[in-house]
Design a protein around this motif. Structure first.
Motif, mmCIF file in Angstrom:
data_model
loop_
_atom_site.group_PDB
_atom_site.id
_atom_site.type_symbol
_atom_site.label_atom_id
_atom_site.label_comp_id
_atom_site.label_asym_id
_atom_site.label_seq_id
_atom_site.Cartn_x
_atom_site.Cartn_y
_atom_site.Cartn_z
ATOM 1 N N ASN A 1 64.632 75.302 -7.305
ATOM 2 C CA ASN A 1 65.938 74.831 -7.275
ATOM 3 C C ASN A 1 66.684 75.724 -7.344
ATOM 4 O O ASN A 1 67.605 75.379 -6.591
ATOM 5 N N LEU B 1 64.487 55.496 -3.806
ATOM 6 C CA LEU B 1 63.410 56.520 -3.971
ATOM 7 C C LEU B 1 62.074 57.034 -4.117
ATOM 8 O O LEU B 1 61.167 56.450 -4.928
ATOM 9 N N ALA C 1 61.458 62.091 -7.278
ATOM 10 C CA ALA C 1 62.894 62.125 -7.426
ATOM 11 C C ALA C 1 63.451 61.629 -8.021
ATOM 12 O O ALA C 1 63.382 60.393 -8.614
ATOM 13 N N ASN D 1 66.354 68.060 -2.509
ATOM 14 C CA ASN D 1 65.039 67.233 -3.266
ATOM 15 C C ASN D 1 65.133 67.927 -4.634
ATOM 16 O O ASN D 1 64.605 68.586 -5.511
ATOM 17 N N TYR D 2 66.572 68.488 -5.063
ATOM 18 C CA TYR D 2 66.407 68.698 -6.416
ATOM 19 C C TYR D 2 65.889 68.131 -7.469
ATOM 20 O O TYR D 2 65.978 66.755 -7.640
ATOM 21 N N PHE D 3 65.343 68.784 -8.489
ATOM 22 C CA PHE D 3 64.646 68.130 -9.680
ATOM 23 C C PHE D 3 65.880 68.332 -10.394
ATOM 24 O O PHE D 3 67.116 69.614 -10.490
ATOM 25 N N ARG E 1 64.078 68.060 1.241
ATOM 26 C CA ARG E 1 64.962 66.633 1.518
ATOM 27 C C ARG E 1 64.589 65.918 0.380
ATOM 28 O O ARG E 1 63.080 65.125 0.972
ATOM 29 N N LEU E 2 65.085 64.864 0.493
ATOM 30 C CA LEU E 2 64.800 63.962 0.260
ATOM 31 C C LEU E 2 65.084 62.547 0.980
ATOM 32 O O LEU E 2 67.047 62.072 0.441
ATOM 33 N N ARG F 1 57.254 71.816 -2.607
ATOM 34 C CA ARG F 1 57.748 69.756 -2.611
ATOM 35 C C ARG F 1 59.023 70.165 -1.567
ATOM 36 O O ARG F 1 59.276 71.496 -0.826
ATOM 37 N N GLU G 1 70.582 71.961 -12.495
ATOM 38 C CA GLU G 1 71.060 71.039 -11.762
ATOM 39 C C GLU G 1 72.472 71.132 -11.637
ATOM 40 O O GLU G 1 73.086 71.096 -10.827
ATOM 41 N N THR H 1 70.499 62.796 -8.886
ATOM 42 C CA THR H 1 70.407 64.472 -7.957
ATOM 43 C C THR H 1 71.240 63.606 -6.474
ATOM 44 O O THR H 1 72.057 63.820 -6.551
ATOM 45 N N SER I 1 60.440 73.983 -12.122
ATOM 46 C CA SER I 1 61.513 73.602 -10.916
ATOM 47 C C SER I 1 62.760 74.231 -11.021
ATOM 48 O O SER I 1 63.502 73.871 -10.470
#
Length: 351
Positions: free
Chosen positions: A208, A332, A336, A162-164, A304-305, A301, A9, A340, A204
């Motif tokens: 990313n 969230l 999620a 929506n990164y891990f 967008r989060l 996955r 990340e 992030t 993951s």
């Protein structure tokens, strides 16, 4: 083999211009509070005892082991819905399978408090809860309040990539490193739980990397030709090219673009979307082949989060008189990461 290891990340591109301020998140456990948002509650009868526990300084698996020991049941008789941070104040549910047994007489060590309990017909399984409610405090804040509040408004309107989060990769990215070495022909994990963590870290990270490229190209929250889309709140997938209203539906947040968690090929993107994905994944072909050899199924996955019910308030840090403190609350979906969201807003003084 000189395999191209990547960052996790840390250092990933941000969608809203990057942090405009500095502060400390999780200076104390109470600065990071999480509660499971459950849609199932105990019915009052059954073979399974459900417990909602508030924990501080305990990780989820250690609590499960403690419950099993005190109830004198096998560890597999204890269930929970999701993993929660150790260095935080978290509220989560556990279940114990106690057929024909009374409720145990538990002895709770420091850091654990039972909030409620009840019997239910079924074990609590992973992924039972649908969302997590967060209440976070950023202390020693330094920066432009107005600029930060503009970013908060952008996050309300657009969400975040929506990164891990870094938690997924283990301390010092150890799970990612060991998982990659295993898939390239190295030593396999000795425990089943490690297998899952290593595979998750590898996949993951690949996700990313693809999402990072979509952020750089400004298409993490818009439709690319050949995209595979996912409705909000659903695990279903469909081809963007099959829906004439796809762009409009993505724009209003009804559906989201997706990126792959690599493995045995499943539903395939096409066109520009597929070209982008293959370009990013090409250097990692040996690892992806390793995933396929052990029959890991590809999944997708959302890129967008959405950040729901985002609210914030400013006040003075209770332990540092005169210093600004920012408190945020938001919800969230499961899977999620709150870190992030925070990475779009605040950097630590050490960054």
């Amino acid at each position: 083999m000189n395999y191209p290891m990547e960052t996790t990340e840390t250092g990933l591109p941000r969608a809203h211009g990057g942090p405009v301020c500095q502060g400390i998140l999780k200076a104390r456990p109470e600065d990071f509070q999480v509660a499971e948002h459950m849609h199932v509650t105990p019915e009052g009868q059954g073979e399974h005892l459900w417990l909602e526990i508030e924990k501080t300084g305990w990780n989820t698996e250690d609590v499960a082991m403690l419950l099993a020991k005190q109830a004198r049941v096998h560890r597999l008789s204890v269930g929970y819905s999701g993993l929660k941070d150790k260095h935080a104040v978290t509220r989560q549910w556990f279940s114990l399978h106690l057929p024909g047994k009374d409720d145990p007489d538990f002895h709770w060590p420091d850091g654990l408090t039972v909030l409620q309990s009840g019997r239910h017909r079924r074990k609590l399984n992973r992924g039972t809860h649908r969302a997590n409610d967060f209440c976070l405090r950023v202390t020693r804040f330094v920066g432009d309040r107005d600029a930060l509040e503009q970013q908060l408004q952008m996050i309300i309107a657009q969400g975040v990539p929506n990164y891990f989060g870094e938690q997924r990769f283990g301390r010092g990215s150890g799970n990612l490193v060991r998982g990659t070495e295993w898939l390239l022909g190295g030593e396999a994990p000795r425990k089943k739980a490690l297998r899952g963590m290593w595979l998750s870290a590898v996949r993951s990270n690949l996700f990313n990397l693809i999402l990072a490229e979509r952020v750089r190209q400004g298409c993490w929250n818009t439709v690319l030709g050949g995209d595979i889309l996912q409705p909000q709140g659903s695990r279903g997938l469909f081809l963007a090219d099959d829906d004439p209203a796809a762009m409009e539906r993505v724009a209003n947040g009804e559906v989201h673009p997706t990126a792959p968690l690599p493995g045995v090929p499943g539903m395939a993107s096409s066109g520009p979307c597929n070209q982008l994905e293959q370009q990013i994944l090409a250097p990692h072909a040996p690892v992806i082949e390793g995933l396929r050899q052990i029959k890991v199924e590809e999944a997708r996955r959302a890129t967008r989060l959405p950040v729901r019910d985002l609210q914030w308030v400013w006040h003075t840090d209770p332990e540092r008189e005169g210093e600004d403190c920012l408190e945020l609350a938001f919800t969230l979906p499961t899977g999620a990461f709150a870190t992030t969201v925070m990475a779009e807003l605040v950097s630590s003084p050490a960054d």
